[in-house]
Design a protein around this motif. Structure first.
Motif, PDB file in Angstrom:
ATOM      1  N   LEU A  58       0.800  -1.326  -0.025  1.00  0.00           N
ATOM      2  CA  LEU A  58      -0.370   0.105   0.040  1.00  0.00           C
ATOM      3  C   LEU A  58       0.762   1.392   0.088  1.00  0.00           C
ATOM      4  O   LEU A  58       0.748   2.249  -0.710  1.00  0.00           O
ATOM      5  CB  LEU A  58      -0.935  -0.034   1.076  1.00  0.00           C
ATOM      6  N   ALA A  59       1.992   1.353   0.848  1.00  0.00           N
ATOM      7  CA  ALA A  59       2.665   2.267   0.929  1.00  0.00           C
ATOM      8  C   ALA A  59       3.490   2.560  -0.453  1.00  0.00           C
ATOM      9  O   ALA A  59       3.656   4.002  -0.953  1.00  0.00           O
ATOM     10  CB  ALA A  59       3.746   2.288   2.021  1.00  0.00           C
ATOM     11  N   VAL A  60       4.027   1.726  -1.029  1.00  0.00           N
ATOM     12  CA  VAL A  60       4.811   1.861  -2.321  1.00  0.00           C
ATOM     13  C   VAL A  60       3.758   2.224  -3.305  1.00  0.00           C
ATOM     14  O   VAL A  60       4.043   3.227  -4.208  1.00  0.00           O
ATOM     15  CB  VAL A  60       5.599   0.533  -2.812  1.00  0.00           C
ATOM     16  N   ASN A  61       2.641   1.829  -3.356  1.00  0.00           N
ATOM     17  CA  ASN A  61       1.626   2.009  -4.306  1.00  0.00           C
ATOM     18  C   ASN A  61       1.488   3.346  -4.256  1.00  0.00           C
ATOM     19  O   ASN A  61       1.191   4.210  -5.223  1.00  0.00           O
ATOM     20  CB  ASN A  61       0.434   1.188  -4.430  1.00  0.00           C
ATOM     21  N   ARG A  62       0.973   3.948  -2.895  1.00  0.00           N
ATOM     22  CA  ARG A  62       0.768   5.270  -2.753  1.00  0.00           C
ATOM     23  C   ARG A  62       1.876   6.305  -3.275  1.00  0.00           C
ATOM     24  O   ARG A  62       1.631   7.301  -3.748  1.00  0.00           O
ATOM     25  CB  ARG A  62       0.254   5.464  -1.369  1.00  0.00           C
ATOM     26  N   LEU A  63       3.000   5.935  -2.981  1.00  0.00           N
ATOM     27  CA  LEU A  63       4.225   6.832  -3.007  1.00  0.00           C
ATOM     28  C   LEU A  63       4.380   6.813  -4.607  1.00  0.00           C
ATOM     29  O   LEU A  63       4.404   8.032  -5.167  1.00  0.00           O
ATOM     30  CB  LEU A  63       5.456   6.186  -2.426  1.00  0.00           C
ATOM     31  N   LEU A  64       4.176   5.625  -5.507  1.00  0.00           N
ATOM     32  CA  LEU A  64       4.278   6.008  -6.863  1.00  0.00           C
ATOM     33  C   LEU A  64       3.184   6.579  -7.482  1.00  0.00           C
ATOM     34  O   LEU A  64       3.519   7.456  -8.556  1.00  0.00           O
ATOM     35  CB  LEU A  64       4.479   4.319  -7.363  1.00  0.00           C
ATOM     36  N   VAL A  73       1.778   9.011  -6.025  1.00  0.00           N
ATOM     37  CA  VAL A  73       2.062  10.525  -5.496  1.00  0.00           C
ATOM     38  C   VAL A  73       2.978  11.086  -6.719  1.00  0.00           C
ATOM     39  O   VAL A  73       2.840  12.259  -7.050  1.00  0.00           O
ATOM     40  CB  VAL A  73       2.565  10.610  -4.199  1.00  0.00           C
ATOM     41  N   LEU A  74       3.777  10.168  -6.973  1.00  0.00           N
ATOM     42  CA  LEU A  74       4.960  10.616  -7.996  1.00  0.00           C
ATOM     43  C   LEU A  74       4.438  10.668  -9.373  1.00  0.00           C
ATOM     44  O   LEU A  74       5.058  11.072 -10.589  1.00  0.00           O
ATOM     45  CB  LEU A  74       6.246   9.521  -8.066  1.00  0.00           C
ATOM     46  N   GLY A  75       3.167  10.406  -9.645  1.00  0.00           N
ATOM     47  CA  GLY A  75       2.429  10.511 -10.856  1.00  0.00           C
ATOM     48  C   GLY A  75       2.061   9.313 -11.873  1.00  0.00           C
ATOM     49  O   GLY A  75       1.513   9.521 -12.688  1.00  0.00           O
ATOM     50  N   LEU A  76       2.339   8.254 -11.463  1.00  0.00           N
ATOM     51  CA  LEU A  76       2.054   6.814 -11.945  1.00  0.00           C
ATOM     52  C   LEU A  76       0.465   6.634 -11.843  1.00  0.00           C
ATOM     53  O   LEU A  76      -0.186   7.054 -10.694  1.00  0.00           O
ATOM     54  CB  LEU A  76       2.577   5.592 -11.664  1.00  0.00           C
ATOM     55  N   GLY A  77      -0.366   6.095 -12.638  1.00  0.00           N
ATOM     56  CA  GLY A  77      -1.772   5.669 -12.438  1.00  0.00           C
ATOM     57  C   GLY A  77      -1.836   4.497 -11.677  1.00  0.00           C
ATOM     58  O   GLY A  77      -0.655   3.857 -11.318  1.00  0.00           O
ATOM     59  N   PHE A  78      -2.744   4.148 -11.283  1.00  0.00           N
ATOM     60  CA  PHE A  78      -3.024   3.097 -10.126  1.00  0.00           C
ATOM     61  C   PHE A  78      -2.511   1.908 -10.984  1.00  0.00           C
ATOM     62  O   PHE A  78      -1.641   0.996 -10.385  1.00  0.00           O
ATOM     63  CB  PHE A  78      -4.469   2.623 -10.035  1.00  0.00           C
ATOM     64  N   GLU A  79      -2.871   1.426 -11.985  1.00  0.00           N
ATOM     65  CA  GLU A  79      -2.322   0.313 -12.830  1.00  0.00           C
ATOM     66  C   GLU A  79      -0.800   0.214 -13.016  1.00  0.00           C
ATOM     67  O   GLU A  79      -0.277  -0.843 -12.760  1.00  0.00           O
ATOM     68  CB  GLU A  79      -3.090  -0.015 -13.956  1.00  0.00           C
TER      69      GLU A  79
END
Length: 357
Positions: A250-256, A258-264
């Motif tokens: 969850l933390a890595v997904n959220r960080l990425l 925030v950095l501009g990547l989409g969910f998938e």
């Protein structure tokens, strides 16, 4: 008498010198169960065994762990009564005779040397260790309602009658750390248990073996008991590590994101990072007796990722489908994917990564 040892060379001769006078009162057998110590513990026991008939050595190669050593010692012992105690000098040998006499006089199946008996004296625990042990005993008491009157569920000193206890000893899961707690949990209140106060001394030499893995094992043991021992201990540990993996993912997904990547886009690297962290933590805790090291650690990680590749795809697929079709929530979508793959990850990685049934 069963004394498990690991790197206790400096303690062997002093503890033997204190125990051997018990020959005046009992036919004595002293079993040092050594986990192939690197400091010459086994050689010191051999030296003493050439001089003193009661002393025997059980040297274990390829097997390790305190509970495992205690179990093997109890099963190999030939006495009518069996005493288990530490080899670090913290348990006074004078308590042996007291405990044995109480067991014989009272008809108990098991007599425990308690550090927290009202008459006990503690000289060998730091304030922090004493607080932590008191807290752990409180939790253990809650999980063992049949033995609520006891004061020390984690003691390493106890005396038992083999005829009453051996059937239970055979069934004890040796992956646990606190043998006594496992024995009480497995017995379901069927044992008659009494206590004697300990005078708990500082170690003669060496360092305590208490570490994160031991604290983790205790938590797993208590959960195992609270779940009525219906779920394998390792599955509980694996699930707890998986819970940490959930937070990592969850933390890595959220960080990425925030950095501009989409969910998938963020999901796949988040799943891979979580899988790697799960492998490393399981290697250190859940499967520490089969722990991979050096080059084997890297090979094990590759095996783990290969074994997990199908559930990784399932994780991504289920999470993506949940996100698109059920609820556009990154949290619940990822949780759905994680739940789907847990059983596969546990069973397959146990067998193919750590070669454990």
């Amino acid at each position: 008498m069963v004394l498990p040892t690991y790197n206790e060379r400096a303690n062997v001769a002093p503890i033997a010198a204190e125990l051997l006078p018990l020959q005046e009162h009992f036919a004595l057998e002293i079993l040092f169960v050594d986990d192939d110590s690197a400091d010459g513990t086994a050689e010191e026991v051999k030296r003493l065994a050439h001089v003193h008939d009661p002393i025997r050595l059980i040297r274990r190669v390829g097997r390790a762990g305190l509970s495992s050593a205690i179990k093997e010692g109890i099963l190999d012992a030939t006495g009518d009564l069996i005493v288990v105690m530490d080899c670090d000098g913290q348990h006074e040998p004078a308590t042996v005779e007291t405990a044995v006499r109480q067991l014989l006089a009272g008809g108990a199946d098991l007599v425990v040397g308690s550090r927290f008996h009202p008459e006990a004296r503690i000289h060998g625990l730091s304030d922090r260790r004493e607080r932590n042990s008191t807290w752990a005993n409180s939790v253990a008491r809650f999980s063992l309602p049949a033995y609520r009157r006891l004061t020390d569920y984690m003691s390493g000193f106890f005396v038992l009658r083999p005829e009453a206890v051996l059937p239970l000893v055979r069934r004890i899961d040796v992956n646990g750390f606190k043998f006594l707690y496992e024995l009480l949990s497995l017995s379901g209140g069927r044992l008659k248990v009494e206590e004697v106060p300990l005078s708990f001394q500082p170690r003669i030499a060496g360092d305590s073996k208490l570490d994160l893995a031991i604290v983790w094992d205790l938590g797993v043991s208590i959960l195992h008991t609270l779940l009525w021992r219906s779920v394998p201990r390792r599955a509980i540990s694996f699930a707890l590590v998986g819970g940490i993996g959930v937070l990592v993912q969850l933390a890595v997904n959220r960080l990425l994101m925030v950095l501009g990547l989409g969910f998938e886009q963020a999901l796949t690297p988040a799943v891979l990072v979580a899988a790697t962290s799960n492998y490393l933590i399981n290697n250190a805790l859940t499967f520490r007796f089969q722990r991979q090291q050096g080059a084997a650690l890297v090979r094990g990680l590759l095996k783990f990722l290969i074994v997990a590749s199908l559930p990784v795809l399932a994780n991504v697929g289920v999470a993506s489908a949940f996100y698109q079709l059920v609820r556009p929530s990154a949290f619940w979508a990822q949780l759905a994917g994680i739940v789907v793959v847990f059983v596969w990850n546990y069973a397959a990685s146990s067998r193919f990564v750590w070669n454990s049934p």
